[in-house]
Design a protein around this motif. Structure first.
Motif, PDB file in Angstrom:
ATOM      1  N   ALA A 194       0.825  -1.211   0.000  1.00 31.25           N
ATOM      2  CA  ALA A 194       0.000   0.000   0.000  1.00 31.25           C
ATOM      3  C   ALA A 194       0.856   1.256   0.000  1.00 31.25           C
ATOM      4  O   ALA A 194       0.513   2.263  -0.646  1.00 31.25           O
ATOM      5  CB  ALA A 194      -0.935  -0.013   1.216  1.00 31.25           C
ATOM      6  N   VAL A 195       1.983   1.224   0.719  1.00 33.04           N
ATOM      7  CA  VAL A 195       2.895   2.374   0.717  1.00 33.04           C
ATOM      8  C   VAL A 195       3.469   2.587  -0.682  1.00 33.04           C
ATOM      9  O   VAL A 195       3.547   3.726  -1.174  1.00 33.04           O
ATOM     10  CB  VAL A 195       4.031   2.157   1.748  1.00 33.04           C
ATOM     11  N   PHE A 196       3.850   1.498  -1.346  1.00 29.69           N
ATOM     12  CA  PHE A 196       4.372   1.599  -2.713  1.00 29.69           C
ATOM     13  C   PHE A 196       3.306   2.180  -3.647  1.00 29.69           C
ATOM     14  O   PHE A 196       3.600   3.052  -4.479  1.00 29.69           O
ATOM     15  CB  PHE A 196       4.804   0.208  -3.186  1.00 29.69           C
ATOM     16  N   HIS A 197       2.059   1.715  -3.492  1.00 34.58           N
ATOM     17  CA  HIS A 197       0.954   2.228  -4.310  1.00 34.58           C
ATOM     18  C   HIS A 197       0.740   3.721  -4.042  1.00 34.58           C
ATOM     19  O   HIS A 197       0.507   4.503  -4.981  1.00 34.58           O
ATOM     20  CB  HIS A 197      -0.314   1.446  -3.990  1.00 34.58           C
ATOM     21  N   LYS A 198       0.852   4.105  -2.768  1.00 34.12           N
ATOM     22  CA  LYS A 198       0.653   5.516  -2.424  1.00 34.12           C
ATOM     23  C   LYS A 198       1.742   6.385  -3.038  1.00 34.12           C
ATOM     24  O   LYS A 198       1.477   7.503  -3.517  1.00 34.12           O
ATOM     25  CB  LYS A 198       0.648   5.668  -0.901  1.00 34.12           C
ATOM     26  N   LEU A 199       2.980   5.888  -3.041  1.00 32.38           N
ATOM     27  CA  LEU A 199       4.073   6.660  -3.623  1.00 32.38           C
ATOM     28  C   LEU A 199       3.857   6.883  -5.116  1.00 32.38           C
ATOM     29  O   LEU A 199       4.279   7.906  -5.675  1.00 32.38           O
ATOM     30  CB  LEU A 199       5.403   5.943  -3.381  1.00 32.38           C
ATOM     31  N   LYS A 200       3.186   5.931  -5.777  1.00 28.94           N
ATOM     32  CA  LYS A 200       2.938   6.055  -7.214  1.00 28.94           C
ATOM     33  C   LYS A 200       1.701   6.890  -7.518  1.00 28.94           C
ATOM     34  O   LYS A 200       1.660   7.592  -8.529  1.00 28.94           O
ATOM     35  CB  LYS A 200       2.766   4.660  -7.827  1.00 28.94           C
TER      36      LYS A 200
END
Length: 416
Positions: A194-200
């Motif tokens: 989810a953090v990776f998705h948020k960064l994108k």
């Protein structure tokens, strides 16, 4: 590696605190938030302390809530904040933290966060990019959502217990509340995704993670097997449904064992040579996997006659030297002194204010270009109240003092 990620950890017991600890070990700033009404300040007798077995030298001391080994293991590298979320001031302070954080982690029943007025729609309104990971026992939806849950009753529900036990006997549980650590690992992966998705994308998430399903998805072959042929997998103890010999065998010494797992013809031949019984190779009873499975009782007796002549560590080394998968069964004392684990630097020493210098399990992974990971013992109750409220939220010392006067924060259990 996770420097710059702030996590608000509301969890308790095992599953959630372990997930938070992994994130903290990897460099995230994890603030463990505890309501003092949930912390017992009752005096613990010596008999009770010895029965619980969670205090150093079985001594609960004057502040037993700061001396629990489980809390001091799962909350290392975290900041400790006390906050009563059932008060208007506590809820408001939590929202202010949410506004400047990336993740909220909780493992309450589905009723708790809405009762606090802090469910996902509320948190999302405060911070649209917030990631809320909820870890109730049975998930946020479904007919069992409000069932009381611990790892010991989630494990049978998950299907795992139905696979454990010996032929002709009842189901067993692992004794280790297996869904808790399984859920912790799934939560860690889900949060990082989810953090990776948020960064994108800049988008937050509400993760609905069922602890029961975390265990069920790890026994998928049993579920798939029934779906394919309609047969319930039988309980087979320490044996394997296909390969033989596989089992746990007594060794020299009291309660000492070695596990052996032969899965190929070459490993079988190696075992026969290591045990100095090459005639087993041509014995018709053991000539192929099917025959070995059909004569496992006899074969196990022969193998155990050999293992009883050796210590569990010697048996492991002798078998491993010839290419036979074997592992000594280590107890807690042996793990702490194990030459391999210590050679890899697996254990970490931390000096806790209430418990002194102790060994703790470290991370099971090594990075080729490691950053400087945090190395901080678990906080005592409310240890970082002033730091979090003053340095992170910008409150004045007078405002913090008023919060203490109103029992919104503090460093002592509320029931004392």
């Amino acid at each position: 590696m996770l420097t710059g990620i702030r996590v608000l950890d509301l969890t308790w017991v095992w599953s959630g605190p372990l997930a938070g600890r992994i994130l903290a070990d990897l460099g995230a700033e994890v603030i463990h938030i505890v309501g003092r009404t949930t912390v017992s300040g009752s005096k613990i007798s010596q008999d009770m302390a010895e029965m619980m077995g969670i205090f150093p030298e079985n001594d609960p001391g004057k502040t037993p809530w700061n001396r629990r080994s489980t809390d001091n293991d799962f909350n290392r590298n975290k900041l400790g904040l006390t906050l009563e979320l059932n008060t208007p001031e506590g809820a408001d302070l939590f929202k202010r933290l949410v506004k400047i954080s990336d993740v909220v982690l909780e493992n309450f029943s589905p009723r708790v966060m809405p009762n606090f007025g802090l469910d996902y729609p509320v948190l999302k309104a405060v911070n649209p990019g917030i990631i809320l990971c909820s870890m109730p026992g049975y998930g946020l939806t479904g007919p069992y959502r409000n069932y009381v849950s611990y790892g010991t009753n989630l494990e049978p529900f998950s299907g795992l217990s139905s696979l454990m036990g010996y032929p002709g006997e009842g189901a067993r549980i692992s004794g280790n509340a297996y869904p808790d650590p399984a859920a912790a690992l799934h939560a860690t992966g889900a949060i990082l995704t989810a953090v990776f998705h948020k960064l994108k994308t800049g988008q937050g998430q509400h993760i609905d993670l069922s602890q029961a399903e975390s265990a069920t998805c790890l026994i998928g072959e049993a579920v798939l097997g029934y779906a394919l042929d309609g047969k319930i997998p039988p309980r087979i103890g320490n044996r394997h449904p296909v390969h033989a010999p596989q089992g746990c065998f007594r060794c020299k010494g009291e309660d000492k064992w070695v596990a052996v797992a032969v899965s190929s013809e070459q490993e079988w031949k190696n075992l026969c040579q290591a045990m100095e019984h090459p005639e087993w190779i041509t014995d018709i009873r053991f000539s192929d996997p099917v025959n070995r499975r059909n004569h496992q009782d006899e074969l196990d007796e022969f193998i155990q006659a050999w293992t009883r002549q050796h210590t569990h560590l010697d048996a492991m080394r002798l078998l491993q030297a010839t290419g036979v998968p074997a592992g000594a069964v280590l107890d807690a004392a042996e793990l702490l002194e194990d030459e391999h684990l210590n050679a890899r630097g697996f254990f970490q020493k931390m000096d806790h204010a209430e418990c002194g210098l102790r060994k703790y399990c470290g991370l099971p992974m090594k990075f080729s270009n490691p950053p400087t990971f945090p190395h901080r013992p678990a906080p005592c109750l409310g240890e970082h109240n002033e730091y979090v409220l003053e340095k992170i939220l910008g409150l004045s010392k007078e405002e913090i003092a008023r919060l203490e006067e109103k029992d919104v924060i503090g460093a002592w259990p509320m029931d004392d």
